[in-house]
Design a protein around this motif. Structure first.
Motif: not given
Length: 331
Positions: A299-308
């Motif tokens: 979930x952290x990886x997906x969130x980082x991908x969404x934010x960037x």
């Protein structure tokens, strides 16, 4: 040509040969041709070295590393792998080191530190729930960030153009604006009947304050001579706001939009963890409660991908609208 030139070669030819040798063995070439083998080495370690425990998706992870390594070798052969080559080498070696340290030797405590194949298994088996959480996070972020940004631009323009608006609105902004929106979360959940609306309202506040302040700053910094020239040509107040003040303040507005987006990201996670029962923040809290740490990292990886990704889109919009601005910050 003299005998010395005949024996040593023409100076121009020697220079060309030296440049050819230098380009052939340049660090860029070395990085480019090392990228693929780094990923192949990680694939070999994953496939041949026995796991220290019964981890899922080991073969799938090794196949993924192998595929990436072969693609990088093919791209390197075309000469397109240049600036990103060092990063691809570091990532390949990093995945290999992670695999060796945790999956093969178990040097880090479990379940807090998972393996690369654990993370891959989450994406293979729980992608529907992750995708649904991403969708709800985007909806919640859009419902708070966009209205807050638009309202911030309007308030900033009004503050920069009207003394009466500054008199009444500035004290309110000085009291409410600096407050962290997270501090207002309990009050928002009591006053606003829906936890989703409360989260969106606080994200709007988080985005609107920096946008309003920097829009106000940009409008106030406009040269008064621009307004005088426009009035001389018969411009009305609406034209002065939309065609003079707003374009001149656009660089400052985008700075506020970037700051507001970062603040909205932070408020999004807090709202989803404490009140809104959907989204990536809620998924992370659920994963932590069940000690499913690979799911939390996914979930952290997906969130980082969404934010960037959203930040990149905002930078692209800025670069398109501010083509005249030279040497701007690149994302």
């Amino acid at each position: 040509m003299s005998d010395a030139q005949t024996s040593l070669g023409h100076p121009r030819a020697l220079g060309t040969a030296a440049q050819t040798t230098k380009s052939r063995f340049s660090p860029t070439q070395l990085w480019r041709w090392t990228a693929g083998p780094a990923w192949l080495l990680a694939a070999l370690v994953t496939w041949k070295w026995p796991d220290a425990d019964d981890f899922p998706a080991t073969n799938e992870f090794a196949a993924l590393l192998l595929a990436v390594g072969l693609v990088l070798i093919a791209v390197a052969a075309t000469g397109r792998l240049k600036d990103r080559a060092p990063w691809t080498v570091v990532l390949g070696l990093g995945f290999g080191a992670w695999e060796l340290i945790q999956a093969k030797l178990l040097l880090l405590p479990r379940p807090f530190f998972g393996t690369p194949q654990d993370l891959l298994d989450v994406f293979l088996t729980d992608w529907k729930r992750l995708g649904d959480s991403l969708f709800h996070s985007l909806l919640l972020l859009t419902g708070g960030y966009l209205p807050g940004s638009i309202l911030g631009i309007i308030i900033g323009l009004a503050l920069g153009r009207s003394h009466h608006v500054r008199y009444w609105v500035r004290p309110v902004m000085r009291v409410i604006g600096p407050l962290p929106p997270v501090a207002l979360l309990p009050l928002a959940f009591v006053v606003i009947p829906s936890t989703r609306w409360a989260g969106e309202a606080l994200m709007a506040l988080a985005a609107g304050f920096p946008v309003a302040v920097l829009t106000w700053s940009g409008v106030s910094a406009v040269d008064p001579a621009y307004y005088d020239v426009a009035r001389t040509m018969g411009a009305k107040n609406r034209f002065l706001v939309l065609r003079v003040a707003l374009p001149a303040a656009t660089p400052q507005i985008f700075v506020g939009l970037f700051m507001g987006l970062g603040a909205s990201f932070a408020m999004l996670v807090v709202a989803e963890m404490l009140g809104v029962k959907s989204g990536l923040g809620f998924y992370m809290q659920w994963a932590q409660g069940w000690a499913a740490y690979p799911n939390m990292y996914a979930a952290l990886f997906v969130m980082s991908l969404m934010c960037t990704t959203l930040m990149t889109v905002l930078f692209k919009v800025r670069d398109h609208l501010l083509k005249w601005q030279k040497d701007g910050l690149k994302w």
